[in-house]
Design an enzyme around this catalytic site. Structure first.
Site, PDB file in Angstrom:
ATOM      1  CB  CYS A  86     -20.427   7.016 -42.005  1.00  0.00           C
ATOM      2  SG  CYS A  86     -19.486   7.452 -43.488  1.00  0.00           S
ATOM      3  CG  HIS A 172     -24.773   6.173 -44.389  1.00  0.00           C
ATOM      4  ND1 HIS A 172     -24.873   7.146 -43.418  1.00  0.00           N
ATOM      5  CD2 HIS A 172     -23.659   6.474 -45.106  1.00  0.00           C
ATOM      6  CE1 HIS A 172     -23.875   8.008 -43.545  1.00  0.00           C
ATOM      7  NE2 HIS A 172     -23.125   7.624 -44.560  1.00  0.00           N
ATOM      8  CD  GLU A 174     -28.105   6.459 -41.845  1.00  0.00           C
ATOM      9  OE1 GLU A 174     -27.403   7.458 -42.065  1.00  0.00           O
ATOM     10  OE2 GLU A 174     -27.630   5.353 -41.487  1.00  0.00           O
TER      11      GLU A 174
END
EC number: 6.3.5.2
Length: 513
Positions: A86, A172, A174
């Site tokens: 990002c 993202h 994660e």
């Protein structure tokens, strides 16, 4: 943390994302050690750490703003694989000659990308659900880069410079909402960075023991024992490393759970043959806390008094140079960094006096809570001790909201003992991450027998979690809650109401103060 030369490390640089700790967690779950460092880390420090790969996190800034977070562009010339997430991708784009601008609309939530088969997306389907959270977008990629994923809203959902092993993703990976996020991170860690993934608690113990021995030498260490899991694990680890050079000081500050003091002395003093000094400082702490209602002030007073007690005890000993604490990675993160606002000062982080005479040893300050429990088992601590409820250093002092009195402490102590007993009897100990009672300082009208009462309310907090960074309230069966409530009201004096906290973290923290 000082890493052994053979230890693989993925370095995560912090640009203020709320998901930073998740990146570190995901990589550790792959068996590869990972640390979160501030984005202002120097090139010299990065070279010293010798990472196998670097991840640039997301963040709330815009790269084109005057005071936005940045890094030394020399990082891209280290020859180390880099993944920008990002904001990290946008920063990489800007620093290497591309262009970023504000998007017409902020993209937040689920999105679909179309990915090419390359190292980052190896073995993954072309169409994938991902989680976006950004208000800027890349409009021109740097020379040497190519697009490896796009989406309906952006032509540059993922980019790569294959020759330099530099990657960027606008989403993202994660977070759980990204369908193949773990697979993408694993591809970066294993395929791009060529990590084997041999990090384990056994490996951690070997490294940490060597580090402790090198740091301490033939000098002596005091270990602060609170009665909680963290300080207990630290004490056993230190004892394994330096043996009789360790003296544990168990401060009975009068803020302990029911039976806690005697249990610590029996299980660790006798069970592990450790040198533990029990200090009765109840009057000292209560005197300092009299009239204090602000939670931050209470934490700092308790932290300060802990150190002053240690100073007093250390003066009776010879050659003590070090103080060991059970500070966790989550404690450090929650106490704030340059890129994140302080949520609350931690008793092991924010309450230390400036004139402290000890050097600190914090051997588990790179571990999350579940990793500490795993470490405890590996060290040979019995499971019933390792799986005891987490207990903060300030103890019941932060579970009595407002001013602390002996009567209020007794209410929390007795109600908490009932809660723990019922949870144990119902076989829910392993299902619930943390559970305790709190006295919120609310009194209300009730009827007990034929008489009107105006007594205290007890709150029950029970949450499920993996690492303590996020949590949800535990869905305890109503009949079990009714049993707990009935026992508390009937067995604890001056309580006529019990409430259940159904708030998640965030927005709340697990502890009330």
């Amino acid at each position: 943390m000082e890493m052994a030369k053979e230890q693989e490390l993925i370095l995560v640089l912090d640009f203020g994302s709320q998901y930073n700790q998740l990146i570190t967690r995901r990589i550790r779950e792959m068996g590869v050690y990972s640390e979160l460092h501030d984005h202002e880390i120097s090139m010299e420090e990065i070279k010293r750490l010798n990472p196998k790969g670097i991840i640039l996190s997301g963040g709330p800034n815009s790269v084109y703003e005057e005071d936005s977070f940045t890094i030394d562009p020399e990082i891209y010339n280290l020859g180390v694989p880099i993944l920008g997430i990002c904001y990290g991708m946008q920063l990489t784009t800007k620093l290497l000659g591309g262009k970023v601008e504000r998007a017409n609309e902020r993209e937040y939530g689920k999105a679909i990308i179309n990915a090419k088969t390359d190292e980052l997306f190896f073995g993954l389907p072309e169409e994938q659900n991902v989680w976006m959270s950004h208000s800027d977008k890349v409009i021109e990629i740097p020379e040497g880069f190519e697009v490896i994923a796009d989406s309906p809203s952006t032509n540059y959902a993922a980019i790569e410079d294959k020759s330099r092993r530099i990657y960027g993703v606008q989403f993202h990976p994660e977070v759980r909402h990204t369908e193949y996020g773990n697979d993408l991170l694993r591809n970066f860690v294993r395929r791009v960075c060529d990590c084997i993934g041999e990090w384990s608690m056994e490996n951690f113990i070997e490294i940490e023991i060597e580090k402790i021995r090198n740091q301490v030498g033939d000098r002596k260490v005091l270990c602060a024992m609170s009665g909680g899991v963290d300080s207990s694990v630290v004490a056993v680890l230190l004892h394994k490393a330096i043996g009789d050079q360790l003296t544990c000081i168990f401060v009975d500050h009068g803020l302990l759970r029911k039976g806690e003091g005697d249990m610590v002395m029996e299980q660790f003093g006798e069970g592990f043959n450790m040198n533990i000094i029990r200090v009765d400082a109840q009057e000292r702490f209560m005197s300092k806390l009299q009239g204090v209602s602000d939670p931050e002030q209470k934490r700092k007073i308790i932290g300060n008094e802990f150190i002053y007690v240690f100073d007093d005890e250390a003066s009776k000993l010879k050659g003590v140079d070090f103080l060991a604490q059970g500070t966790l990675y989550t404690d450090v993160i929650e106490s704030g960094t340059k890129t994140a606002q302080t949520i609350k000062s931690h008793h092991n982080v924010g309450g230390l006096p400036e004139d402290m005479e000890f050097q600190l040893i914090e051997p588990i300050n790179t571990l999350f809570k579940d990793e500490v429990r795993e470490l405890g088992i590996e060290l040979g601590i019995p499971e019933h001790l390792v799986w005891r409820q987490p207990f903060p250093g300030p103890g019941l002092g932060i579970r009595v909201l407002g001013e602390i009195t002996e009567d209020k402490l007794e209410i929390v102590r007795e109600s908490d003992a009932i809660l723990r007993q019922v949870i144990r009897e119902e076989g829910l100990e392993r299902e619930i991450w943390q559970y305790f009672t709190v006295l919120p300082g609310i009194q209300s009208v009730g009827v007990m027998g034929d008489y009107r009462t105006y007594d205290h309310t007890v709150g029950i907090r029970a949450v499920t979690s993996i690492d303590g960074m996020t949590s949800d309230f535990a869905r305890i069966d109503w009949e079990v809650l009714q049993k707990i409530s009935s026992r508390i009201v009937n067995e604890v004096d001056h309580v006529n109401r019990v409430v259940y906290d159904i708030t998640s973290k965030p927005p709340s923290t697990i502890e009330w103060e």
